[in-house]
Every structure is written in structure tokens, then in C-alpha cells.
Design a protein around this motif. Structure first.
Motif, PDB file in Angstrom:
ATOM      1  N   ALA A 286      45.092 104.023   8.126  1.00 39.33           N
ATOM      2  CA  ALA A 286      43.911 103.166   8.166  1.00 39.33           C
ATOM      3  C   ALA A 286      44.125 102.084   9.213  1.00 39.33           C
ATOM      4  N   ALA A 287      43.093 101.730   9.903  1.00 38.06           N
ATOM      5  CA  ALA A 287      43.163 100.696  10.933  1.00 38.06           C
ATOM      6  C   ALA A 287      42.232  99.563  10.537  1.00 38.06           C
ATOM      7  N   PRO A 288      42.422  98.410  11.142  1.00 36.14           N
ATOM      8  CA  PRO A 288      41.512  97.302  10.845  1.00 36.14           C
ATOM      9  C   PRO A 288      40.074  97.722  11.150  1.00 36.14           C
ATOM     10  N   PRO A 289      39.121  97.266  10.340  1.00 37.55           N
ATOM     11  CA  PRO A 289      37.732  97.671  10.573  1.00 37.55           C
ATOM     12  C   PRO A 289      37.201  97.160  11.907  1.00 37.55           C
ATOM     13  N   VAL A 290      36.341  97.945  12.490  1.00 32.71           N
ATOM     14  CA  VAL A 290      35.631  97.554  13.699  1.00 32.71           C
ATOM     15  C   VAL A 290      34.230  97.193  13.241  1.00 32.71           C
ATOM     16  N   HIS A 291      33.746  96.067  13.660  1.00 28.22           N
ATOM     17  CA  HIS A 291      32.424  95.633  13.220  1.00 28.22           C
ATOM     18  C   HIS A 291      31.375  96.061  14.231  1.00 28.22           C
ATOM     19  N   HIS A 292      30.411  96.817  13.750  1.00 29.95           N
ATOM     20  CA  HIS A 292      29.315  97.281  14.591  1.00 29.95           C
ATOM     21  C   HIS A 292      28.049  96.538  14.199  1.00 29.95           C
ATOM     22  N   ALA A 293      27.104  96.510  15.096  1.00 27.17           N
ATOM     23  CA  ALA A 293      25.827  95.853  14.832  1.00 27.17           C
ATOM     24  C   ALA A 293      25.159  96.488  13.619  1.00 27.17           C
ATOM     25  N   PRO A 294      24.365  95.739  12.888  1.00 28.43           N
ATOM     26  CA  PRO A 294      23.710  96.274  11.687  1.00 28.43           C
ATOM     27  C   PRO A 294      22.804  97.479  11.965  1.00 28.43           C
ATOM     28  N   ASN A 295      22.305  97.612  13.192  1.00 29.11           N
ATOM     29  CA  ASN A 295      21.429  98.737  13.511  1.00 29.11           C
ATOM     30  C   ASN A 295      22.194  99.912  14.124  1.00 29.11           C
ATOM     31  N   SER A 296      23.520  99.838  14.134  1.00 31.53           N
ATOM     32  CA  SER A 296      24.332 100.905  14.710  1.00 31.53           C
ATOM     33  C   SER A 296      24.526 102.047  13.724  1.00 31.53           C
ATOM     34  N   ARG A 297      24.505 103.265  14.230  1.00 26.35           N
ATOM     35  CA  ARG A 297      24.765 104.416  13.371  1.00 26.35           C
ATOM     36  C   ARG A 297      26.209 104.423  12.891  1.00 26.35           C
ATOM     37  N   TYR A 298      27.055 103.632  13.491  1.00 24.39           N
ATOM     38  CA  TYR A 298      28.476 103.592  13.134  1.00 24.39           C
ATOM     39  C   TYR A 298      28.842 102.403  12.243  1.00 24.39           C
ATOM     40  N   ARG A 299      27.861 101.626  11.782  1.00 24.46           N
ATOM     41  CA  ARG A 299      28.154 100.387  11.062  1.00 24.46           C
ATOM     42  C   ARG A 299      29.011 100.589   9.820  1.00 24.46           C
ATOM     43  N   ASP A 300      28.892 101.719   9.133  1.00 27.44           N
ATOM     44  CA  ASP A 300      29.648 101.945   7.900  1.00 27.44           C
ATOM     45  C   ASP A 300      30.797 102.936   8.069  1.00 27.44           C
ATOM     46  N   ILE A 301      31.100 103.293   9.302  1.00 23.56           N
ATOM     47  CA  ILE A 301      32.146 104.284   9.548  1.00 23.56           C
ATOM     48  C   ILE A 301      33.496 103.573   9.686  1.00 23.56           C
ATOM     49  N   PRO A 302      34.469 103.954   8.858  1.00 26.02           N
ATOM     50  CA  PRO A 302      35.785 103.319   8.964  1.00 26.02           C
ATOM     51  C   PRO A 302      36.543 103.803  10.205  1.00 26.02           C
ATOM     52  N   THR A 303      37.568 103.076  10.534  1.00 26.91           N
ATOM     53  CA  THR A 303      38.419 103.453  11.652  1.00 26.91           C
ATOM     54  C   THR A 303      39.745 104.003  11.126  1.00 26.91           C
ATOM     55  N   ALA A 304      40.466 104.640  11.981  1.00 27.85           N
ATOM     56  CA  ALA A 304      41.815 105.120  11.679  1.00 27.85           C
ATOM     57  C   ALA A 304      42.670 104.841  12.895  1.00 27.85           C
ATOM     58  N   GLU A 305      43.954 104.808  12.671  1.00 30.91           N
ATOM     59  CA  GLU A 305      44.888 104.564  13.763  1.00 30.91           C
ATOM     60  C   GLU A 305      45.843 105.738  13.845  1.00 30.91           C
TER      61      GLU A 305
END
Length: 121
Positions: free
Chosen positions: A14-33
Motif C-alpha cells: 500500500a502506498a500513501p493515498p493520492v488525492h484527486h479532484a472530486p470530479n475525477s474518475r480516480y478519486r476513490d482509487i487507492p494507490t500501491a507501491e
């Protein structure tokens, strides 16, 4: 070069979350390292799964006119051109611009994922 799948999966954390704009399709997608063979790491988004279109509530339809672009249609129906991806998700179209290639085509406009009332009607 062959990669051992077990070692590969063990190197993804797991990686630290990346914050996307509220209207981004990726806003709720977690990151990995991923730890690379040389010891460096690469942070990436995990896979985004497109919602099942039939589960999205239909709120309207829009007919493609000659010269329309997917971003201008999104601005027209959602008030935000960056929400073009919602039209693409509903149409299961991997290339959003293809949705406007045929004037006269009718596109289904849906509520955001998670809004009750799906059924694709």
C-alpha cells in the motif's frame, strides 16, 4: 526475462493515498507501491473498475450533433467538461471521442455511481 509472480506480488505494498479532484474518475482509487528490482519504488494507481452500466440510474438522453465533442456534451449535461468519462463509462467506450463520431447517436446520461435507481431504463 521471467518475473516470479509471487515475488512480484510480495513487492507491491500500500502506498500513501493520492488525492484527486472530486470530479475525477480516480478519486476513490487507492494507490500501491511497487519495489523495483533495483530497490527503487514506483507508486501507481490500482485498477479502476468501470461500473456496470445497467446499475446506473438513467437521468436522461442526449443526441449527438454534427461537430459535438465528448467534453462539450459533458459540459452541457453535467455542467463540467471534465466529467466526459461518465458518458464513456455508461457507453462502455474505451475511447470517449468515439461516442461523438456518429451524429444522431443517442447517449444515455446516468446519475453518478452509488445513486439509487439503476436498471438502465
Amino acid at each position: 526475462m521471467s518475473i516470479d509472480p509471487t515475488a512480484f506480488l510480495a513487492s507491491v505494498t500500500a502506498a500513501p493515498p493520492v488525492h484527486h479532484a472530486p470530479n475525477s474518475r480516480y478519486r476513490d482509487i487507492p494507490t500501491a507501491e511497487l519495489t523495483n528490482p533495483d530497490g527503487t519504488s514506483t507508486v501507481h494507481l490500482r485498477r479502476r473498475f468501470v461500473p456496470e452500466p445497467d446499475l446506473l440510474a438513467t437521468v436522461g438522453r442526449i443526441r449527438v450533433r454534427d461537430g459535438d465533442r465528448i467534453d462539450t456534451l459533458a459540459a452541457e449535461v453535467f455542467g463540467d467538461p471534465t466529467l466526459f468519462w461518465r458518458l464513456a463509462d455508461t457507453g462502455l467506450e474505451p475511447r470517449p471521442a468515439a461516442l461523438t463520431a456518429d451524429p444522431g447517436r443517442v447517449l444515455r446520461v446516468t446519475a453518478a455511481e452509488g445513486i439509487p435507481g439503476g436498471g438502465g431504463a
